[in-house]
Design a protein around this motif. Structure first.
Motif, PDB file in Angstrom:
ATOM      1  N   ALA A 248       1.025  -1.313  -0.019  1.00 21.10           N
ATOM      2  CA  ALA A 248      -0.019   0.410  -0.036  1.00 21.10           C
ATOM      3  C   ALA A 248       1.051   0.981   0.322  1.00 21.10           C
ATOM      4  CB  ALA A 248      -0.766   0.231   1.248  1.00 21.10           C
ATOM      5  N   ILE A 249       1.838   1.053  -0.641  1.00 23.97           N
ATOM      6  CA  ILE A 249       2.862   1.759  -1.125  1.00 23.97           C
ATOM      7  C   ILE A 249       2.395   3.380  -1.470  1.00 23.97           C
ATOM      8  CG2 ILE A 249       4.899   3.292  -1.776  1.00 23.97           C
ATOM      9  CD1 ILE A 249       5.246   1.925   1.526  1.00 23.97           C
ATOM     10  N   PRO A 250       2.046   4.743  -1.809  1.00 25.54           N
ATOM     11  CA  PRO A 250       1.225   5.487  -2.606  1.00 25.54           C
ATOM     12  C   PRO A 250       1.965   5.501  -4.284  1.00 25.54           C
ATOM     13  CG  PRO A 250       1.046   6.579  -0.163  1.00 25.54           C
ATOM     14  CD  PRO A 250       2.271   5.227  -0.563  1.00 25.54           C
ATOM     15  N   PRO A 251       1.370   5.870  -4.945  1.00 22.57           N
ATOM     16  CA  PRO A 251       1.757   5.730  -6.229  1.00 22.57           C
ATOM     17  C   PRO A 251       3.320   7.229  -6.664  1.00 22.57           C
ATOM     18  CG  PRO A 251      -0.090   5.057  -6.769  1.00 22.57           C
ATOM     19  CD  PRO A 251       0.105   5.068  -5.170  1.00 22.57           C
ATOM     20  N   ALA A 252       2.805   7.400  -5.433  1.00 23.33           N
ATOM     21  CA  ALA A 252       3.637   8.965  -5.996  1.00 23.33           C
ATOM     22  C   ALA A 252       5.631   8.553  -5.245  1.00 23.33           C
ATOM     23  CB  ALA A 252       2.604   9.945  -4.819  1.00 23.33           C
ATOM     24  N   GLN A 253       5.081   7.964  -4.579  1.00 20.44           N
ATOM     25  CA  GLN A 253       6.165   7.688  -3.925  1.00 20.44           C
ATOM     26  C   GLN A 253       6.777   6.645  -4.282  1.00 20.44           C
ATOM     27  OE1 GLN A 253       5.762   6.472   0.847  1.00 20.44           O
ATOM     28  NE2 GLN A 253       7.381   5.857   0.988  1.00 20.44           N
ATOM     29  N   ILE A 254       5.920   6.071  -4.851  1.00 19.42           N
ATOM     30  CA  ILE A 254       6.985   4.601  -5.935  1.00 19.42           C
ATOM     31  C   ILE A 254       7.560   6.023  -6.747  1.00 19.42           C
ATOM     32  CG2 ILE A 254       7.168   3.213  -7.638  1.00 19.42           C
ATOM     33  CD1 ILE A 254       4.337   2.088  -5.960  1.00 19.42           C
ATOM     34  N   LEU A 255       6.997   6.129  -7.754  1.00 14.39           N
ATOM     35  CA  LEU A 255       6.996   7.895  -8.298  1.00 14.39           C
ATOM     36  C   LEU A 255       8.691   8.279  -8.187  1.00 14.39           C
ATOM     37  CD1 LEU A 255       3.829   8.520 -10.273  1.00 14.39           C
ATOM     38  CD2 LEU A 255       5.334   6.512 -11.153  1.00 14.39           C
ATOM     39  N   ASP A 256       8.631   8.302  -7.374  1.00 15.09           N
ATOM     40  CA  ASP A 256       9.941   9.071  -6.415  1.00 15.09           C
ATOM     41  C   ASP A 256      11.337   8.675  -7.219  1.00 15.09           C
ATOM     42  OD1 ASP A 256       8.475  11.772  -6.039  1.00 15.09           O
ATOM     43  OD2 ASP A 256       8.074  11.443  -4.200  1.00 15.09           O
ATOM     44  N   VAL A 274      15.811   4.330 -20.818  1.00  8.64           N
ATOM     45  CA  VAL A 274      15.226   3.391 -19.651  1.00  8.64           C
ATOM     46  C   VAL A 274      13.458   3.049 -20.320  1.00  8.64           C
ATOM     47  CG1 VAL A 274      13.456   3.363 -16.802  1.00  8.64           C
ATOM     48  CG2 VAL A 274      16.086   5.035 -18.119  1.00  8.64           C
ATOM     49  N   LEU A 275      13.839   2.302 -19.796  1.00  9.69           N
ATOM     50  CA  LEU A 275      12.539   0.959 -20.464  1.00  9.69           C
ATOM     51  C   LEU A 275      11.776   0.863 -19.126  1.00  9.69           C
ATOM     52  CD1 LEU A 275      13.578   0.727 -23.292  1.00  9.69           C
ATOM     53  CD2 LEU A 275      12.543  -0.978 -23.040  1.00  9.69           C
ATOM     54  N   VAL A 276      10.701   1.794 -18.626  1.00 13.64           N
ATOM     55  CA  VAL A 276       9.458   1.209 -17.556  1.00 13.64           C
ATOM     56  C   VAL A 276       8.448   0.910 -18.108  1.00 13.64           C
ATOM     57  CG1 VAL A 276       8.692   3.046 -17.448  1.00 13.64           C
ATOM     58  CG2 VAL A 276       9.251   2.036 -15.381  1.00 13.64           C
ATOM     59  N   ALA A 277       8.402  -0.468 -17.332  1.00 18.33           N
ATOM     60  CA  ALA A 277       6.414  -1.098 -17.575  1.00 18.33           C
ATOM     61  C   ALA A 277       5.814  -0.181 -16.657  1.00 18.33           C
ATOM     62  CB  ALA A 277       6.936  -3.132 -16.655  1.00 18.33           C
ATOM     63  N   GLN A 278       4.580  -0.578 -17.218  1.00 19.30           N
ATOM     64  CA  GLN A 278       3.575  -0.596 -16.604  1.00 19.30           C
ATOM     65  C   GLN A 278       3.190  -2.132 -15.561  1.00 19.30           C
ATOM     66  OE1 GLN A 278       1.540   0.640 -19.770  1.00 19.30           O
ATOM     67  NE2 GLN A 278       0.244   2.521 -17.897  1.00 19.30           N
ATOM     68  N   ALA A 294      -2.957  -1.737  -8.224  1.00 21.29           N
ATOM     69  CA  ALA A 294      -1.485  -2.079  -9.482  1.00 21.29           C
ATOM     70  C   ALA A 294      -2.387  -1.228 -10.458  1.00 21.29           C
ATOM     71  CB  ALA A 294      -1.444  -3.475 -10.083  1.00 21.29           C
ATOM     72  N   VAL A 295      -3.235  -1.255 -11.129  1.00 22.39           N
ATOM     73  CA  VAL A 295      -3.752  -0.184 -11.314  1.00 22.39           C
ATOM     74  C   VAL A 295      -3.887   1.435 -10.829  1.00 22.39           C
ATOM     75  CG1 VAL A 295      -6.610   0.800 -12.766  1.00 22.39           C
ATOM     76  CG2 VAL A 295      -5.427  -1.573 -12.010  1.00 22.39           C
ATOM     77  N   ASP A 296      -3.842   1.635 -10.580  1.00 16.57           N
ATOM     78  CA  ASP A 296      -3.065   2.909  -9.677  1.00 16.57           C
ATOM     79  C   ASP A 296      -2.355   3.690 -10.272  1.00 16.57           C
ATOM     80  OD1 ASP A 296      -6.167   2.817  -8.797  1.00 16.57           O
ATOM     81  OD2 ASP A 296      -5.664   2.348  -7.220  1.00 16.57           O
ATOM     82  N   LEU A 297      -1.798   2.604  -9.398  1.00 17.00           N
ATOM     83  CA  LEU A 297       0.127   3.096  -9.956  1.00 17.00           C
ATOM     84  C   LEU A 297       0.138   2.893 -11.604  1.00 17.00           C
ATOM     85  CD1 LEU A 297       2.849   2.803  -9.428  1.00 17.00           C
ATOM     86  CD2 LEU A 297       3.020   0.594  -9.497  1.00 17.00           C
ATOM     87  N   ASN A 298       0.207   1.829 -12.856  1.00 11.30           N
ATOM     88  CA  ASN A 298       0.248   2.081 -14.002  1.00 11.30           C
ATOM     89  C   ASN A 298      -0.481   3.123 -14.515  1.00 11.30           C
ATOM     90  OD1 ASN A 298       1.218  -0.311 -13.724  1.00 11.30           O
ATOM     91  ND2 ASN A 298      -0.336  -1.981 -14.422  1.00 11.30           N
ATOM     92  N   ALA A 299      -1.924   4.018 -13.437  1.00  7.47           N
ATOM     93  CA  ALA A 299      -2.121   5.058 -14.280  1.00  7.47           C
ATOM     94  C   ALA A 299      -1.303   5.778 -14.529  1.00  7.47           C
ATOM     95  CB  ALA A 299      -3.562   4.907 -13.726  1.00  7.47           C
ATOM     96  N   VAL A 318       6.504   0.747 -21.041  1.00  4.55           N
ATOM     97  CA  VAL A 318       6.135  -0.432 -22.072  1.00  4.55           C
ATOM     98  C   VAL A 318       5.092  -1.099 -20.602  1.00  4.55           C
ATOM     99  CG1 VAL A 318       6.726  -3.267 -21.918  1.00  4.55           C
ATOM    100  CG2 VAL A 318       8.510  -0.924 -22.609  1.00  4.55           C
ATOM    101  N   ASP A 319       4.064  -1.112 -21.919  1.00  3.98           N
ATOM    102  CA  ASP A 319       2.375  -1.597 -20.701  1.00  3.98           C
ATOM    103  C   ASP A 319       2.964  -3.586 -20.688  1.00  3.98           C
ATOM    104  OD1 ASP A 319      -0.216  -2.584 -19.892  1.00  3.98           O
ATOM    105  OD2 ASP A 319      -1.188  -1.522 -22.479  1.00  3.98           O
ATOM    106  N   GLN A 320       2.942  -4.067 -19.755  1.00  2.00           N
ATOM    107  CA  GLN A 320       2.952  -5.438 -19.318  1.00  2.00           C
ATOM    108  C   GLN A 320       1.758  -5.955 -18.839  1.00  2.00           C
ATOM    109  OE1 GLN A 320       5.157  -7.336 -20.093  1.00  2.00           O
ATOM    110  NE2 GLN A 320       6.817  -6.435 -20.459  1.00  2.00           N
TER     111      GLN A 320
END
Length: 362
Positions: A248-256, A274-278, A294-299, A318-320
């Motif tokens: 449950a780490i927020p997407p914004a923190q993951i993107l940081d 850099v190739l970054v996966a959804q 997972a959907v929220d992060l990918n968005a 890259v849409d995985q």
């Protein structure tokens, strides 16, 4: 997957006495890393790596678990358990370990005590002693360039697969991708501090897929910076964040954390791609909120990439996720099976093929 706790026990030919009247002599350099990557109370996930002093072509391993500890499932190993005695051997493609190389050979899910097992042996030789678990496995055959910020890459394009167990163990899409790239005529190498065989046997085994690790954690403690410094790639393949989503780490923190990785890589190699996966869908039985997380992060990933991409160092999303069916393409709602490996590799290849073709033309 969710790393509630991480413990490392590195057993090598050093100073810890084996409790046996006549212990078998340890082969010089016998070194086994038994790493608890996730412990959820009553159950745990562990990864096992071997460092070879002399080359190994085929391995058999055994140890004594604490009373009441049992293995429920394992991957990349032919295994059995009788009482407290666990035995495992290679499955062919992961049999060979070069001199000085560290290879993460298999992983498993267990129940009971997560305490370290005793009397670990490889090919009949007891590994005694305890090494410093803070030192990551290294590949002495890889020599970093003196100044990667100024020296243009020569020879094969170096690619670093970066992530968690979906990239490292049991993840094995790296071999499928290797075949696709080589068949397309690309000259490549995989780089990373870990080495784990992945069919076909000629595929480069190196990677930075660390089971149970969160990307936010790996950035905060400096691991990602260390991995990039040790083996700075031309191309970074990043499928990282599944454990963060689980926790449950927020997407914004993951993107940081993603941003820190990109900035560190560009400091070391300003021309890196850099190739970054959804990330692939996450449907474990014990996390009802995980699929939506997972959907929220990918968005959020495409917008992040668009803000940070540059002409010199592009970021390719890259849409995985799309087309990946957890019912068919995983064995537990999280980890890919053979069908999943094929899909993940095909998606990476569709993006990488153009990137590598452009690099060879420039």
């Amino acid at each position: 997957m969710a790393a509630a706790a991480i413990a490392v026990v590195a057993l090598s030919s050093a100073a810890l006495t084996i409790a046996s009247a006549n212990p078998a002599l340890a082969e010089e350099g016998c070194d086994v890393d038994y790493r608890i990557v996730s412990d959820w109370g009553g159950g745990f996930q562990a990864n096992v790596a071997i460092t070879a002093d002399e080359p190994i072509d085929g391995w058999e391993m055994s140890w004594e678990f604490p009373s009441g500890t049992t293995v429920s499932s394992a991957w990349n190993v032919d295994w059995s358990q009788s009482g407290t005695t666990f035995s495992g051997s290679d499955v062919g493609w992961n049999a060979a370990i070069a001199s000085g190389e560290t290879s993460e050979v298999f992983g498993f899910i267990g129940s009971g005590s997560a305490d370290a097992p005793g009397t670990i042996s490889v090919n009949g030789d007891v590994c005694d002693g305890q090494a410093d678990p803070s030192e990551p496995p290294t590949d002495p055959t890889v020599t970093p360039t003196d100044d990667p910020t100024t020296d243009p890459p020569t020879g094969p394009v170096s690619i670093m697969p970066l992530g968690d167990s979906i990239t490292g163990s049991p993840g094995c899409w790296r071999g499928n991708l290797w075949d696709l790239l080589v068949d397309a005529g690309h000259e490549i190498s995989y780089v990373g501090s870990l080495s784990q065989g992945c069919p076909p046997s000629q595929a480069d085994p190196h990677h930075e897929g660390h089971g149970g690790v969160q990307v936010t954690q790996a950035v905060a403690n400096g691991d990602t910076r260390m991995w990039l410094e040790a083996n700075t790639p031309d191309v970074l393949l990043m499928h990282f964040g599944t454990n963060d989503v689980w926790s449950a780490i927020p997407p914004a923190q993951i993107l940081d954390a993603y941003t820190s990785i990109v900035e560190d890589l560009r400091e070391l190699n300003p021309d890196a791609v850099v190739l970054v996966a959804q990330i692939i869908p996450l449907h474990p039985d014990n996390c009802a909120e995980c699929p939506q997380r997972a959907v929220d992060l990918n968005a959020t990933i495409p917008g992040w990439a668009a803000e940070l991409t540059t002409e010199r160092s592009p970021i390719v999303v890259v849409d995985q996720y799309t087309g990946f069916d957890p019912e068919v393409d995983t064995y537990d709602g999280v980890h890919p099976d053979e069908d999943g490996y094929v899909k993940i590799a095909a998606n990476w290849f569709a993006a990488l093929d153009g990137v590598l073709a452009s690099a060879s033309d420039s």
